[in-house]
Enzyme design. Structure first.
Site, PDB file in Angstrom:
ATOM      1  N   GLY A  15       0.783  -1.236   0.000  1.00 49.84           N
ATOM      2  CA  GLY A  15       0.000   0.000   0.000  1.00 49.84           C
ATOM      3  C   GLY A  15       0.809   1.278   0.000  1.00 49.84           C
ATOM      4  O   GLY A  15       0.312   2.336   0.393  1.00 49.84           O
ATOM      5  N   SER A  16       2.042   1.242  -0.510  1.00 48.53           N
ATOM      6  CA  SER A  16       2.836   2.488  -0.507  1.00 48.53           C
ATOM      7  C   SER A  16       2.230   3.510  -1.466  1.00 48.53           C
ATOM      8  O   SER A  16       2.301   4.722  -1.211  1.00 48.53           O
ATOM      9  CB  SER A  16       4.301   2.214  -0.856  1.00 48.53           C
ATOM     10  OG  SER A  16       4.439   1.816  -2.199  1.00 48.53           O
ATOM     11  N   ASN A  17       1.627   3.071  -2.542  1.00 47.76           N
ATOM     12  CA  ASN A  17       0.978   4.027  -3.459  1.00 47.76           C
ATOM     13  C   ASN A  17      -0.284   4.614  -2.840  1.00 47.76           C
ATOM     14  O   ASN A  17      -0.575   5.793  -3.028  1.00 47.76           O
ATOM     15  CB  ASN A  17       0.666   3.368  -4.800  1.00 47.76           C
ATOM     16  CG  ASN A  17       1.889   3.319  -5.687  1.00 47.76           C
ATOM     17  OD1 ASN A  17       2.313   4.337  -6.224  1.00 47.76           O
ATOM     18  ND2 ASN A  17       2.488   2.133  -5.805  1.00 47.76           N
ATOM     19  N   MET A  95      -3.937  -7.244  -7.347  1.00 50.78           N
ATOM     20  CA  MET A  95      -3.378  -8.339  -8.142  1.00 50.78           C
ATOM     21  C   MET A  95      -4.424  -9.240  -8.802  1.00 50.78           C
ATOM     22  O   MET A  95      -4.135 -10.399  -9.111  1.00 50.78           O
ATOM     23  CB  MET A  95      -2.438  -9.181  -7.256  1.00 50.78           C
ATOM     24  CG  MET A  95      -1.277  -8.375  -6.698  1.00 50.78           C
ATOM     25  SD  MET A  95      -0.290  -7.555  -7.983  1.00 50.78           S
ATOM     26  CE  MET A  95       0.596  -8.974  -8.630  1.00 50.78           C
ATOM     27  N   ARG A  96      -5.611  -8.725  -9.039  1.00 51.32           N
ATOM     28  CA  ARG A  96      -6.631  -9.524  -9.757  1.00 51.32           C
ATOM     29  C   ARG A  96      -6.988  -8.832 -11.053  1.00 51.32           C
ATOM     30  O   ARG A  96      -7.055  -7.597 -11.105  1.00 51.32           O
ATOM     31  CB  ARG A  96      -7.905  -9.643  -8.922  1.00 51.32           C
ATOM     32  CG  ARG A  96      -7.679 -10.058  -7.501  1.00 51.32           C
ATOM     33  CD  ARG A  96      -7.949 -11.511  -7.298  1.00 51.32           C
ATOM     34  NE  ARG A  96      -7.613 -11.871  -5.922  1.00 51.32           N
ATOM     35  CZ  ARG A  96      -7.809 -13.066  -5.410  1.00 51.32           C
ATOM     36  NH1 ARG A  96      -8.337 -14.029  -6.143  1.00 51.32           N
ATOM     37  NH2 ARG A  96      -7.472 -13.327  -4.173  1.00 51.32           N
ATOM     38  N   ASN A 112      -5.154   2.478 -13.088  1.00 51.30           N
ATOM     39  CA  ASN A 112      -4.137   1.578 -12.510  1.00 51.30           C
ATOM     40  C   ASN A 112      -2.763   2.210 -12.618  1.00 51.30           C
ATOM     41  O   ASN A 112      -2.523   3.050 -13.493  1.00 51.30           O
ATOM     42  CB  ASN A 112      -4.154   0.257 -13.296  1.00 51.30           C
ATOM     43  CG  ASN A 112      -3.176  -0.769 -12.750  1.00 51.30           C
ATOM     44  OD1 ASN A 112      -3.074  -0.972 -11.538  1.00 51.30           O
ATOM     45  ND2 ASN A 112      -2.432  -1.413 -13.633  1.00 51.30           N
ATOM     46  N   HIS A 114       1.267   0.966 -13.116  1.00 48.83           N
ATOM     47  CA  HIS A 114       2.036  -0.218 -13.515  1.00 48.83           C
ATOM     48  C   HIS A 114       3.528   0.133 -13.522  1.00 48.83           C
ATOM     49  O   HIS A 114       3.902   1.206 -14.027  1.00 48.83           O
ATOM     50  CB  HIS A 114       1.583  -0.686 -14.907  1.00 48.83           C
ATOM     51  CG  HIS A 114       2.297  -1.926 -15.348  1.00 48.83           C
ATOM     52  ND1 HIS A 114       1.960  -3.181 -14.887  1.00 48.83           N
ATOM     53  CD2 HIS A 114       3.363  -2.098 -16.171  1.00 48.83           C
ATOM     54  CE1 HIS A 114       2.777  -4.076 -15.423  1.00 48.83           C
ATOM     55  NE2 HIS A 114       3.637  -3.444 -16.205  1.00 48.83           N
TER      56      HIS A 114
END
Ligand code: GRF
Length: 193
Positions: A15-17, A95-96, A112, A114
């Protein structure tokens, strides 16, 4: 759209973002409200971090699949988002693979981050893919989510050099530093439109 867009942040990891986004909001740099933090994994650190900020959290029901939610899970997720009045779904290490009905309920409203310069190095462990390919430069990308993996319209990218002494760990750490700057800035740009 409300004056302060209501976000849900979905994540499976540390959860750093999410923290970078919430700190940008608290610092007045990003005009948004994180109304819900959701994980598919009950032990994910992102949930602990969200609670430390006093934010509401939720955990998705277990899925029979590793890389996606089952149909019931997707329906439960959409219900959670709608009940919380969510306008934007922010994927931060989730991750889904995202499917319908989530995609069709939030068209062009799922974003998202990436860890590569898309379209290069889609999929898992993109920093390792970059090292193996021997590229001189990599980075991170914020993009809209569609039905294809890591393939939606690009919103913003940040480049970083690959150093000769880089290991997967050092490269990933520097990409993450870039992510923490890029993500709030990219969302600001989207919400201003
Ligand atoms: C980030 O590197 C992001 O690009 C990828 O997953 C990682 C999540 O890290 N999609 P964190 O949980 O935000 O620390």
């Amino acid at each position: 759209m409300s004056t302060s867009p209501r976000l849900a942040v979905l994540g499976s990891g540390k959860g750093s973002n999410f923290v970078a986004l919430q700190e940008a909001i608290l610092a007045g740099k990003l005009n948004a409200t994180i109304a819900l933090v959701i994980s598919d994994l009950p032990d994910a650190t992102i949930l602990t971090r969200a609670k430390a900020f006093g934010l509401p959290t939720a955990t998705l029901p277990p899925s029979p699949f590793k890389t996606k939610l089952g149909p019931e899970g997707e329906i439960a997720l959409v219900q959670l988002l709608q009940d919380a009045g969510i306008e934007w779904v922010i994927l931060a290490g989730y991750m889904r693979v995202v499917k319908d009905p989530l995609l069709s309920t939030f068209p062009n409203r799922i974003i998202n981050i990436h860890p590569s310069l898309l379209p290069a190095f889609k999929g898992l462990r993109a920093w390792e893919q970059a090292l193996t390919a021997g590229v001189k430069e990599t980075g991170c990308t914020v993009h809209f989510v569609n039905k294809d993996i890591d393939a939606g319209e690009i919103i913003a990218q940040q480049r970083i050099p690959v150093l000769t002494e880089d290991t997967p760990e050092t490269l990933h750490a520097r990409i993450q530093e870039a992510e923490h700057e890029l993500f709030p800035a990219a969302l600001t740009k989207v919400f201003q439109k």
